[in-house]
Write an enzyme that holds these catalytic residues in place. Structure first.
Site, PDB file in Angstrom:
ATOM      1  CB  SER A 185    -106.066  29.684   6.527  1.00  0.00           C
ATOM      2  OG  SER A 185    -105.472  30.313   5.407  1.00  0.00           O
ATOM      3  CG  HIS A 214    -107.858  30.248  10.372  1.00  0.00           C
ATOM      4  ND1 HIS A 214    -108.819  29.424   9.824  1.00  0.00           N
ATOM      5  CD2 HIS A 214    -107.618  31.208   9.442  1.00  0.00           C
ATOM      6  CE1 HIS A 214    -109.138  29.856   8.614  1.00  0.00           C
ATOM      7  NE2 HIS A 214    -108.427  30.949   8.362  1.00  0.00           N
ATOM      8  CE  LYS A 245    -111.963  31.515   8.512  1.00  0.00           C
ATOM      9  NZ  LYS A 245    -112.445  32.765   7.929  1.00  0.00           N
TER      10      LYS A 245
END
Length: 414
Positions: A185, A214, A245
């Site tokens: 990240s 992610h 996300k």
């Protein structure tokens, strides 16, 4: 002496940020208009730091499902599933996630942080070993601290160092649990997962956990993450992820084919002792998962936007991460420069993130951006222009027309 005396140095730094008008901890939007725009102190701001990868937070179908479920079942569950029971949506979402990842079992947590906290503290006991990538997210480290396993770190993205650590533990009793991430990240780099899987196969009683927080919705033909993209899903024993996300909500999950998986509902404390997700969040997440699967155009647009921003910043002469991804970070010379750059962008109408050590690798000070499929090419280009203006004013990149540096891409050893 105050109870908070131990935080005196941090408090002083916080006051300095306030006085300089560069405090990222104190941003409060007047309103949020869309996945890409908000209003801050009466000024329209372009959002480039939200992790809203597929832009589903304002999707009409997702919102409608959330509203309907809230009207039918109320605003919350007011307790854990152990204490207050499961709503139909909880099990439906777990089954949908398991089916999406082609796994037998699924388990939903109230946050992505708790998914790592719960799974890692439960999977490895006091006689076992957690082997973590050195650049792992804070939730992974905290999950390791909550449990009783012995923790070993290996060099970031290094299959050779992972192999070396496992070789030393080869004759030591106990299970070994390797933990890596799909996309990291801070710098947006991916793990060499095919090589990690090959190392894992060489050692008995060794398991592989991949945090696809992610990378879910971002990588792979079907958006299942790096394991799908690398062709090693069969080697991954547990997939952990988040709804905050690509799915645009809140919550976390784990899916697996492991026999006896459901015992984790009894031994995982962050699952047992936390109120379960509200019906509206569950319904919205189910619909967002459906959108992810049926609208691959979102993933293609996200990739185009990520490449556009990454290549644009690199061409200006900024030092960026080792590869393009929806996380695009630029390296600042110091924390002070990072805060000043962040404030300059924000005052000009561009919201990004400041990331500093110890949360960042190699002690780097980063200005972190995250791209959405909802961004238009014009918005990406506008952001690049703002980076260029601020970078030249601060002397961080060459002046317009001057030759940029030869190597703008950050060299990170894999």
């Amino acid at each position: 002496m105050s109870l908070f005396t131990k935080f005196a140095s941090l408090a002083a730094q916080y006051r300095q940020l306030e006085e300089a008008g560069a405090n990222p901890f104190n941003v409060s939007f007047d309103s949020v208009l869309s996945p890409t725009e908000a209003v801050l102190k009466g000024q329209k701001v372009l959002l480039l730091g939200t992790n809203n990868y597929l832009g589903l937070t304002y999707d009409p179908a997702v919102i409608a499902k959330a509203v309907k479920a809230t009207e039918l079942y109320g605003t919350g569950t007011t307790g854990s599933r152990i204490a207050n029971g499961s709503y139909a949506g909880h099990k439906e979402l777990e089954q949908a996630l398991a089916a999406y990842f082609n796994r037998k079992h699924g388990m939903v947590f109230s946050t992505g942080y708790q998914a790592n906290l719960g799974m890692l503290s439960a999977l490895a006991g006091k006689d076992d070993h957690l082997i973590l990538d050195a650049d792992s997210h804070a939730s992974i480290y905290d999950g390791a601290r909550l449990g009783y396993a012995q923790v070993t770190r290996f060099r970031h993205n290094s299959p050779e160092d992972l192999d070396n650590r496992l070789r030393r533990l080869k004759d030591v009793p106990g299970d070994k649990v390797i933990v890596v991430e799909g996309i990291y990240s801070m710098l947006g780099d991916t793990a060499p997962l095919k090589e990690f899987a090959a190392v894992k196969r060489s050692y008995p009683d060794t398991y592989l956990v991949v945090d696809e927080a992610h990378s879910m919705g971002v990588l792979g033909e079907n958006g299942r993450g790096l394991a799908e993209a690398a062709g090693v899903e069969a080697d991954v024993d547990f997939v952990v992820g988040t709804f905050s996300k690509s799915l645009g909500g809140v919550g976390g999950f784990c899916v697996s084919d492991a026999e006896g998986f459901d015992i984790l509902r009894v031994v995982t404390r962050p699952y047992m002792f936390t109120a379960s997700l509200p019906p509206g969040v569950i319904a919205a997440t189910l619909e967002a998962l459906h959108q992810l699967q049926t609208r691959p155009v979102l993933r293609r647009q996200l990739t185009e936007n990520a490449n556009r921003l990454y290549n644009g910043l690199a061409a200006l002469g900024f030092t960026v991460g080792p590869e393009p991804s929806p996380v695009v970070s630029t390296v600042m010379p110091s924390p002070e420069a990072a805060f000043a750059f962040w404030a300059r962008l924000l005052h000009g109408g561009l919201y990004t993130n400041v990331s500093l050590p110890p949360a960042t690798p190699k002690g780097l000070a980063l200005l972190r951006s995250s791209v959405s499929a909802a961004h238009t090419p014009a918005q990406i280009d506008h952001a690049i222009e703002m980076f260029a203006e601020a970078g030249r004013e601060m002397g961080l990149i060459p002046a317009a027309g001057a030759k940029s540096q030869d190597e703008p891409v950050l060299a990170i050893a894999k």
